[in-house]
Write a protein that holds these residues in place. Sequence first.
Motif, short mmCIF file in Angstrom:
data_model
loop_
_atom_site.label_atom_id
_atom_site.label_comp_id
_atom_site.label_asym_id
_atom_site.label_seq_id
_atom_site.Cartn_x
_atom_site.Cartn_y
_atom_site.Cartn_z
N ILE A 290 0.71 -8.27 -4.67
CA ILE A 290 -0.41 -7.33 -4.67
C ILE A 290 -0.40 -6.54 -5.97
N SER B 163 -3.53 -1.39 -2.29
CA SER B 163 -3.72 -1.37 -0.84
C SER B 163 -3.96 -2.76 -0.26
N GLY B 164 -4.21 -3.73 -1.13
CA GLY B 164 -4.47 -5.10 -0.70
C GLY B 164 -4.55 -5.98 -1.91
N CYS B 165 -4.88 -7.24 -1.70
CA CYS B 165 -4.93 -8.18 -2.82
C CYS B 165 -6.12 -7.89 -3.73
#
Length: 199
Positions: free
Chosen positions: A145, A168-170
């Motif tokens: 990430i 917070s995410g990819c």
Amino acid sequence: TIMIRRLIILLLIVGCGTEPEPIDVDTLDRKQSGGVSIYYTKDTNKPYTGAVFALYKSGEKGGEGYLKDGKQDGKWTWYYKNRQIRIERNYKDGEWDDKWTRYYENGQIKEEGNYKDGRWDSTTKYHQNGQIKEEGNYDGSGLNIKIGKWTTYYENGQIQSEGNYDGSGCCVKVDKWTTYNEDGSIDRVEEYKKGVLVE
């Protein structure tokens, strides 16, 4: 005589301390434990310690490294069939550790980065002409990430794009992202909030 006895003892000590010759890793049994490969001898079923190598089906050496208690340890090197180095990577207790480098077949560095506790920490990618292509950091979760500032470049060295990911995410873009033309002039500036482009 005393001198001969001492010489024999010395040879025995030196002989006991020498490492065995490197062996083909395919002659060992590989088992998984906690996500880590452990290599065992087939005759004794004990974790192997010593230098090993791997071969292409055509016979050229494909890689080499060291096993400690069955786990990859220290520097490992993989090769293209033309014997150019393809990848150099460090291991600790069977996990990727510290710096690693990937090369183009012509010997130029393709990518280099760092691992921490077996997880990808940072990376820098290169064009074949040696100019940086992309650089940035990962969050250390093991999920690759992206976090913080990331920058991409044209082959001429000019910045292509730059901005931040929030981790917070990819690939979740946040705040201002700027894209440039090859001559260095600004193509566009965009604002992102939690990965969504703000109109």
